[in-house]
Design a protein around this motif. Structure first.
Motif, PDB file in Angstrom:
ATOM      1  N   THR A 122       7.171 -20.811 -10.711  1.00 49.82           N
ATOM      2  CA  THR A 122       6.749 -19.480 -11.131  1.00 49.82           C
ATOM      3  C   THR A 122       7.513 -18.485 -10.277  1.00 49.82           C
ATOM      4  OG1 THR A 122       4.571 -20.329 -11.703  1.00 49.82           O
ATOM      5  CG2 THR A 122       4.771 -17.959 -11.472  1.00 49.82           C
ATOM      6  N   GLY A 123       8.478 -17.838 -10.897  1.00 49.58           N
ATOM      7  CA  GLY A 123       9.293 -16.884 -10.163  1.00 49.58           C
ATOM      8  C   GLY A 123      10.518 -16.484 -10.950  1.00 49.58           C
ATOM      9  N   LYS A 124      11.375 -15.689 -10.314  1.00 51.44           N
ATOM     10  CA  LYS A 124      12.558 -15.154 -10.982  1.00 51.44           C
ATOM     11  C   LYS A 124      13.847 -15.428 -10.216  1.00 51.44           C
ATOM     12  CE  LYS A 124       9.949 -11.458 -13.157  1.00 51.44           C
ATOM     13  NZ  LYS A 124       9.845 -10.032 -13.435  1.00 51.44           N
ATOM     14  N   ASN A 125      13.789 -16.294  -9.210  1.00 53.32           N
ATOM     15  CA  ASN A 125      14.967 -16.574  -8.402  1.00 53.32           C
ATOM     16  C   ASN A 125      16.001 -17.289  -9.267  1.00 53.32           C
ATOM     17  OD1 ASN A 125      16.809 -18.078  -6.666  1.00 53.32           O
ATOM     18  ND2 ASN A 125      15.513 -17.378  -4.980  1.00 53.32           N
ATOM     19  N   ILE A 176      17.339 -20.753  -8.031  1.00 57.02           N
ATOM     20  CA  ILE A 176      16.399 -21.844  -8.285  1.00 57.02           C
ATOM     21  C   ILE A 176      16.427 -22.226  -9.760  1.00 57.02           C
ATOM     22  CG2 ILE A 176      13.947 -22.480  -8.374  1.00 57.02           C
ATOM     23  CD1 ILE A 176      13.578 -20.812  -5.819  1.00 57.02           C
ATOM     24  N   LEU A 177      16.364 -21.250 -10.631  1.00 61.49           N
ATOM     25  CA  LEU A 177      16.346 -21.531 -12.067  1.00 61.49           C
ATOM     26  C   LEU A 177      17.621 -22.225 -12.533  1.00 61.49           C
ATOM     27  CD1 LEU A 177      14.650 -18.252 -13.309  1.00 61.49           C
ATOM     28  CD2 LEU A 177      13.685 -20.572 -13.368  1.00 61.49           C
ATOM     29  N   GLN A 178      18.771 -21.777 -12.048  1.00 58.11           N
ATOM     30  CA  GLN A 178      20.038 -22.413 -12.431  1.00 58.11           C
ATOM     31  C   GLN A 178      20.084 -23.863 -11.970  1.00 58.11           C
ATOM     32  OE1 GLN A 178      22.907 -19.765 -10.688  1.00 58.11           O
ATOM     33  NE2 GLN A 178      22.851 -18.338 -12.405  1.00 58.11           N
ATOM     34  N   ASN A 179      19.616 -24.127 -10.755  1.00 53.92           N
ATOM     35  CA  ASN A 179      19.633 -25.487 -10.233  1.00 53.92           C
ATOM     36  C   ASN A 179      18.617 -26.379 -10.941  1.00 53.92           C
ATOM     37  OD1 ASN A 179      21.731 -25.650  -8.150  1.00 53.92           O
ATOM     38  ND2 ASN A 179      20.589 -23.948  -7.286  1.00 53.92           N
ATOM     39  N   LEU A 180      17.459 -25.840 -11.264  1.00 53.76           N
ATOM     40  CA  LEU A 180      16.494 -26.616 -12.034  1.00 53.76           C
ATOM     41  C   LEU A 180      17.070 -26.989 -13.399  1.00 53.76           C
ATOM     42  CD1 LEU A 180      13.137 -24.821 -11.156  1.00 53.76           C
ATOM     43  CD2 LEU A 180      13.802 -27.146 -10.537  1.00 53.76           C
ATOM     44  N   PRO A 185       6.540 -17.933 -15.590  1.00 55.69           N
ATOM     45  CA  PRO A 185       6.404 -19.384 -15.439  1.00 55.69           C
ATOM     46  C   PRO A 185       7.575 -20.114 -16.097  1.00 55.69           C
ATOM     47  CG  PRO A 185       5.087 -18.659 -17.279  1.00 55.69           C
ATOM     48  CD  PRO A 185       5.721 -17.419 -16.675  1.00 55.69           C
ATOM     49  N   HIS A 186       7.975 -21.216 -15.495  1.00 55.84           N
ATOM     50  CA  HIS A 186       9.055 -22.052 -16.028  1.00 55.84           C
ATOM     51  C   HIS A 186       8.625 -23.504 -15.878  1.00 55.84           C
ATOM     52  CE1 HIS A 186      11.667 -18.508 -15.897  1.00 55.84           C
ATOM     53  NE2 HIS A 186      11.115 -18.278 -14.718  1.00 55.84           N
TER      54      HIS A 186
END
Length: 135
Positions: free
Chosen positions: A114-117, A120-124, A101-102
């Protein structure tokens, strides 16, 4: 794959937009997505989430879901955000997530992914800064 990343990046850039009050406006996001002709779907849920005081909205872009909790005020958002522990558990509950979760927050919204992409995480992170809770 390039189209997916481009569409996701556009979504995340638009997600960071704010209205004149400085608060994120979900309707403004939808308007901008339609104007940019981005292929997306919105999933609205009127059922109360047991952990948040507002129902979540979700945007699906190429099968990836990001939950958006939009509050009337920043103070309302901060109240719910304060119940989210650094590990992603909420209140007294121990939650079993399907992936990592993030949680991010900005203006009057909390965003849960909720994920490991990594894209997506870098852009968020670019839009919201470091996550305030999660793994």
């Amino acid at each position: 794959m390039r189209l997916y990343i481009s569409v996701l990046l556009l979504f995340l850039i638009l997600l960071g937009c704010s209205n004149n009050t400085g608060l994120f406006d979900f309707a403004q996001l939808v308007e901008e997505l339609e104007g940019a002709k981005v292929n997306y779907s919105i999933i609205e849920n009127n059922e109360k989430d047991p952990f948040f005081s507002v129902p979540p909205k979700a945007i699906n872009v190429s099968g990836e879901y990001i939950l958006i909790y939009e509050y009337p005020t920043k103070e309302d958002m901060e109240k719910d955000a304060s119940a989210i522990h650094p590990d992603g558990n909420i209140g007294n509950a121990s939650i079993s997530y399907i992936s990592d979760p993030h949680y991010f927050k900005k203006g009057n919204i909390i965003v849960q992914y909720t994920g490991k992409n990594k894209v997506i995480l870098q852009n968020l992170e670019k839009i919201f800064g470091k996550q305030f809770a999660g793994r």
